[in-house]
Each structure stands twice: as structure tokens, then as C-alpha cells.
Design a protein around this motif. Structure first.
Motif, PDB file in Angstrom:
ATOM      1  N   ARG A 104      34.423  27.217  46.376  1.00  0.00           N
ATOM      2  CA  ARG A 104      33.410  27.624  45.158  1.00  0.00           C
ATOM      3  C   ARG A 104      33.642  26.939  44.376  1.00  0.00           C
ATOM      4  O   ARG A 104      35.039  26.562  43.624  1.00  0.00           O
ATOM      5  CB  ARG A 104      33.673  29.125  44.992  1.00  0.00           C
ATOM      6  CG  ARG A 104      32.826  29.581  44.596  1.00  0.00           C
ATOM      7  CD  ARG A 104      33.294  31.678  44.592  1.00  0.00           C
ATOM      8  NE  ARG A 104      34.399  31.403  43.437  1.00  0.00           N
ATOM      9  CZ  ARG A 104      34.740  32.644  42.975  1.00  0.00           C
ATOM     10  NH1 ARG A 104      33.901  33.960  42.959  1.00  0.00           N
ATOM     11  NH2 ARG A 104      36.008  32.872  42.380  1.00  0.00           N
ATOM     12  N   MET A 133      38.953  36.838  50.988  1.00  0.00           N
ATOM     13  CA  MET A 133      38.534  37.496  50.226  1.00  0.00           C
ATOM     14  C   MET A 133      36.913  37.533  50.299  1.00  0.00           C
ATOM     15  O   MET A 133      36.116  36.295  50.158  1.00  0.00           O
ATOM     16  CB  MET A 133      38.656  36.464  49.247  1.00  0.00           C
ATOM     17  CG  MET A 133      40.174  36.609  49.169  1.00  0.00           C
ATOM     18  SD  MET A 133      41.544  37.909  48.547  1.00  0.00           S
ATOM     19  CE  MET A 133      40.570  38.387  46.717  1.00  0.00           C
ATOM     20  N   ALA A 135      33.736  38.441  46.977  1.00  0.00           N
ATOM     21  CA  ALA A 135      33.699  38.368  45.736  1.00  0.00           C
ATOM     22  C   ALA A 135      32.279  37.817  45.359  1.00  0.00           C
ATOM     23  O   ALA A 135      31.456  39.504  45.873  1.00  0.00           O
ATOM     24  CB  ALA A 135      34.748  36.782  45.168  1.00  0.00           C
ATOM     25  N   GLY A 194      35.265  35.591  38.091  1.00  0.00           N
ATOM     26  CA  GLY A 194      34.361  35.356  39.335  1.00  0.00           C
ATOM     27  C   GLY A 194      35.544  35.562  40.157  1.00  0.00           C
ATOM     28  O   GLY A 194      35.492  35.829  41.686  1.00  0.00           O
ATOM     29  N   TYR A 195      36.835  36.267  39.597  1.00  0.00           N
ATOM     30  CA  TYR A 195      38.017  36.840  40.591  1.00  0.00           C
ATOM     31  C   TYR A 195      37.889  38.548  41.153  1.00  0.00           C
ATOM     32  O   TYR A 195      37.498  39.242  39.690  1.00  0.00           O
ATOM     33  CB  TYR A 195      39.692  36.792  39.882  1.00  0.00           C
ATOM     34  CG  TYR A 195      39.894  34.894  40.606  1.00  0.00           C
ATOM     35  CD1 TYR A 195      40.608  35.053  41.472  1.00  0.00           C
ATOM     36  CD2 TYR A 195      39.205  33.818  39.238  1.00  0.00           C
ATOM     37  CE1 TYR A 195      40.301  33.276  42.065  1.00  0.00           C
ATOM     38  CE2 TYR A 195      39.887  32.912  39.992  1.00  0.00           C
ATOM     39  CZ  TYR A 195      40.346  32.318  41.175  1.00  0.00           C
ATOM     40  OH  TYR A 195      39.936  31.042  41.291  1.00  0.00           O
ATOM     41  N   ILE A 196      38.313  38.015  41.922  1.00  0.00           N
ATOM     42  CA  ILE A 196      38.433  40.121  42.371  1.00  0.00           C
ATOM     43  C   ILE A 196      39.417  41.378  41.737  1.00  0.00           C
ATOM     44  O   ILE A 196      40.572  40.853  41.297  1.00  0.00           O
ATOM     45  CB  ILE A 196      38.641  40.483  43.612  1.00  0.00           C
ATOM     46  CG1 ILE A 196      37.731  40.403  44.769  1.00  0.00           C
ATOM     47  CG2 ILE A 196      38.765  42.095  44.165  1.00  0.00           C
ATOM     48  CD1 ILE A 196      37.994  40.016  46.111  1.00  0.00           C
ATOM     49  N   GLY A 201      44.382  37.741  43.185  1.00  0.00           N
ATOM     50  CA  GLY A 201      44.969  35.907  43.349  1.00  0.00           C
ATOM     51  C   GLY A 201      43.839  34.956  44.122  1.00  0.00           C
ATOM     52  O   GLY A 201      42.924  35.901  44.752  1.00  0.00           O
ATOM     53  N   ASP A 202      43.842  33.663  44.262  1.00  0.00           N
ATOM     54  CA  ASP A 202      43.192  32.985  44.983  1.00  0.00           C
ATOM     55  C   ASP A 202      43.798  33.116  46.092  1.00  0.00           C
ATOM     56  O   ASP A 202      45.622  32.187  46.280  1.00  0.00           O
ATOM     57  CB  ASP A 202      43.203  31.473  44.706  1.00  0.00           C
ATOM     58  CG  ASP A 202      42.652  30.363  44.522  1.00  0.00           C
ATOM     59  OD1 ASP A 202      42.703  30.471  46.416  1.00  0.00           O
ATOM     60  OD2 ASP A 202      41.282  30.508  44.654  1.00  0.00           O
ATOM     61  N   ALA A 203      43.074  33.102  47.553  1.00  0.00           N
ATOM     62  CA  ALA A 203      43.968  32.737  48.404  1.00  0.00           C
ATOM     63  C   ALA A 203      43.713  32.277  49.081  1.00  0.00           C
ATOM     64  O   ALA A 203      45.387  32.244  49.949  1.00  0.00           O
ATOM     65  CB  ALA A 203      43.282  34.222  49.470  1.00  0.00           C
ATOM     66  N   GLY A 204      43.057  31.156  48.901  1.00  0.00           N
ATOM     67  CA  GLY A 204      44.221  29.732  49.618  1.00  0.00           C
ATOM     68  C   GLY A 204      44.747  29.232  49.134  1.00  0.00           C
ATOM     69  O   GLY A 204      45.706  28.659  49.886  1.00  0.00           O
TER      70      GLY A 204
HETATM   71  O1  LIG Z   1      39.639  37.176  43.834  1.00  0.00           O
HETATM   72  C1  LIG Z   1      38.855  35.753  43.749  1.00  0.00           C
HETATM   73  C2  LIG Z   1      38.112  35.450  44.400  1.00  0.00           C
HETATM   74  C3  LIG Z   1      37.637  34.027  45.008  1.00  0.00           C
HETATM   75  N1  LIG Z   1      38.647  33.750  45.865  1.00  0.00           N
HETATM   76  C4  LIG Z   1      40.053  34.051  45.928  1.00  0.00           C
HETATM   77  O2  LIG Z   1      40.450  33.417  46.622  1.00  0.00           O
HETATM   78  N2  LIG Z   1      40.304  35.475  44.619  1.00  0.00           N
END
Ligand SMILES: O=c1cc[nH]c(=O)[nH]1
Ligand SMILES: O=P(O)(O)OC[C@H]1O[C@H](OP(=O)(O)OP(=O)(O)O)[C@H](O)[C@@H]1O
Ligand SMILES: [Mg+2]
Length: 211
Positions: A104, A133, A135, A194-196, A201-204
Motif C-alpha cells: 500500500r 489487516m 483497512a 490509514g491505520y486501523i 499497528g503495521d502487521a507486516g
Molecule cells: O492498521 C493497519 C492498516 C494497514 N496495514 C496494517 O498493517 N495495519
């Protein structure tokens, strides 16, 4: 309209709350994503068709149920979706695995596809599309579209996430009303990046130890 299910089993809620904690490191995060994925597989696979088979027990012959017909393919959206694959194959070891690579754009929040490798027979399989995620839903919609263009059937698709935002659920439902959606949690909203929220956080990055 297809199914939308928040899988709020106590074990799933407990484990998800654990990994929302920003102090949880990569090892525990990865292990717990895997465990939640295994637990979710019970419910996601509930409607898998069964057939009668004959079996001879040590006591007598009998007719009992066995999985029928449609086989499963798991389709992780790279990278973060990879974290869910092992937990599902623990329950469905014969599943084939296809990959859709997507990232993204941090500014536009638009998804970009960079890799697609799928089993040849996806049109005949039930597809579990997995990404922790959901989002804006942009990545999910693009992934489902990529699968449809290659012959997969919308009615055979189940999208499985750990944390979803209402915006993402709506985006899938509007674009593909026949795709079932399963999530371990439906969170509040998206923030300006754009984060939930509250999310995790950022799952990756949390799965793979990147920033
Ligand atoms: O909160 C989010 C949104 C997009 N991608 C993520 O990894 N976390
Ligand atoms: O619903 P959306 O707004 O499209 O956002 C969700 C996507 O964002 C994250 O991937 P990211 O782009 O961070 O890639 P990564 O898995 O490689 O970290 C996440 O794993 C989803 O694929
Ligand atoms: Mg990421």
C-alpha cells in the motif's frame, strides 16, 4: 449478501488482545498470529461440503462423513498474509497455496500489485484469502479482482482477517457482495494515515521485524 462474521471466541479475543500490545516482540507476535489463524480455521471451514464414505472400524462397517469435492487454496496477500498460512495448513494440510504480492502506497493508500502466483485450478477450489489487516479495503478488493480475472469464483472466496475496519468491510461488500468475510475483530475506524484504530499497528513490520 454473503456472510460477515466477527469471530469473538474468548481464546481468539484473548490472543488478539495480547498482540495489540506494542511491547510484544516479533517472536510472540508471529506465534500468536499463527495460533489465531488455526482457531479461525474451524469456523471458516464450517460450511465445507461433506460426503458419505464407508469405513470399517474394528467393530463393524459403517457410513460416516468425509470432506467432499471442493478442495481449498489459501491465498495470502504478501507480506503480512504469510503469517497466517501455517496456522491454517495445520488444519488443512492438503491445501494449495497461491500468492498475491501487494503493498500500500503510504501517501495515497492505494495498493500496488507486484507478484501473482496461483495454483492452476483455482476455479475449482474454495479460496481462503488471508491478510491480518483489512483497512481501507483497497488491497483486498484488488486481490479479489486479480483472482476473478484468473477464473476464480466469487462465491468460492472467503476473506479472512484478524482486524478489520468498517471501511474495509464495506469496500469488499460493495465490490464483491458474494465474498464471505471473517475477522477476529471489527475495530473503530481508520486514522488520517490509514491505520486501523485501535488496531495493532503495521502487521507486516511486526511479523517480520522491519520498520
Ligand atoms: O492498521 C493497519 C492498516 C494497514 N496495514 C496494517 O498493517 N495495519
Ligand atoms: O486495506 P488496505 O488499506 O489496503 O490496507 C491493508 C493492507 O496493508 C497492509 O499491507 P502493507 O501494504 O503494509 O504490505 P506488507 O504486508 O508488505 O507490510 C496489510 O497487510 C494489508 O495488505
Ligand atoms: Mg505493512
Amino acid at each position: 449478501m454473503a456472510k460477515f462474521e466477527v469471530m469473538d471466541h474468548p481464546l481468539i479475543q484473548h490472543k488478539l488482545t495480547m498482540i495489540r500490545d506494542k511491547n510484544v516482540g516479533t517472536k510472540v507476535f508471529r506465534e500468536t498470529v499463527r495460533e489465531i489463524s488455526t482457531l479461525m480455521t474451524y469456523e471458516v471451514s464450517r460450511t465445507m461440503p461433506l460426503k458419505d464414505v464407508e469405513v470399517e472400524t474394528p467393530i463393524c462397517k459403517t457410513t460416516k462423513k468425509s470432506l467432499a469435492g471442493k478442495k481449498v487454496a489459501i491465498i495470502p496477500i504478501l507480506r503480512a498474509g504469510l503469517g497466517m498460512v501455517d496456522g491454517i495448513t495445520e488444519m488443512i494440510p492438503a491445501a494449495k497455496i497461491g500468492f498475491i504480492g501487494m503493498y500500500r502506497d503510504e501517501t495515497t493508500l492505494k495498493p500496488h500489485e507486484y507478484f501473482v502466483k496461483l495454483p492452476e485450478d483455482i476455479a475449482e477450489r474454495q479460496l481462503f484469502i488471508v491478510d491480518p489487516m483489512l483497512a481501507t479495503g483497497g488491497s483486498a478488493v484488488m486481490a479479489i479482482d486479480a483472482l476473478k480475472k484468473r477464473g476464480a469464483k466469487e462465491t468460492a472466496m472467503k476473506f479472512v482477517s484478524l482486524v478489520a475496519a468498517p471501511e474495509g468491510v464495506k469496500a469488499i461488500q460493495e465490490a464483491f457482495p458474494d465474498v464471505d468475510i471473517f475477522t477476529a475483530a471489527l475495530d473503530d475506524h481508520l486514522n488520517e494515515d490509514g491505520y486501523i484504530v485501535p488496531g495493532l499497528g503495521d502487521a507486516g513490520d511486526r511479523l517480520f521485524g522491519t520498520k
